[in-house]
Design an enzyme around this catalytic site. Sequence first.
Site, PDB file in Angstrom:
ATOM      1  N   ASP A  14       0.916  -1.161  -0.136  1.00  0.00           N
ATOM      2  CA  ASP A  14       0.012  -0.070   0.007  1.00  0.00           C
ATOM      3  C   ASP A  14       0.816   1.186  -0.102  1.00  0.00           C
ATOM      4  O   ASP A  14       1.606   1.343   0.760  1.00  0.00           O
ATOM      5  CB  ASP A  14      -0.831   0.085   1.060  1.00  0.00           C
ATOM      6  N   HIS A  16      -0.721   4.744   0.055  1.00  0.00           N
ATOM      7  CA  HIS A  16      -1.367   5.636   0.452  1.00  0.00           C
ATOM      8  C   HIS A  16      -0.774   6.409   1.721  1.00  0.00           C
ATOM      9  O   HIS A  16      -0.738   5.877   2.734  1.00  0.00           O
ATOM     10  CB  HIS A  16      -2.873   5.092   0.988  1.00  0.00           C
TER      11      HIS A  16
END
Length: 146
Positions: A14, A16
Amino acid sequence: MNGKTIVIGVIGADVHAVGNKIIDLTLRKEGFDVVNLGVMVSQEEFIDAAVETNADAIIVSSLYGHGEIDCNGLRAKCEEAGLKDIPLLVGGNLVVGKQNFDEVEERFLAMGFNRVYPPNTPIEKTLPDIYQLIEESDARKAAMKG
């Protein structure tokens, strides 16, 4: 400074970063020493950082939906590394698709997480839990020593 250290990061593949920055800034404002591992963090990196810094808690974020896969086994690895009672908190978009959050929470609690937060939970809402979990962990450590 409240003298407590929290390791934070975004697990797995990930990338983000925005929420991670908000968590970092909020915890620092609260006086925590924050070890921010950034994005694309492995379970081992969380554990190594927690051991190295004698962390009081680990907060895992996941927004790309694969948190359940990425977080599976983290509690056992923490225990193997001597982090038996470290509070583990997780939040974000933890699973793919629309799933009942109560069921998602149940699965993460069964994996050994102390608290599980749904998507879009402001870090400010988690602060009472963080303080409580660290206090409880400190009390267990003190009881074991005494």
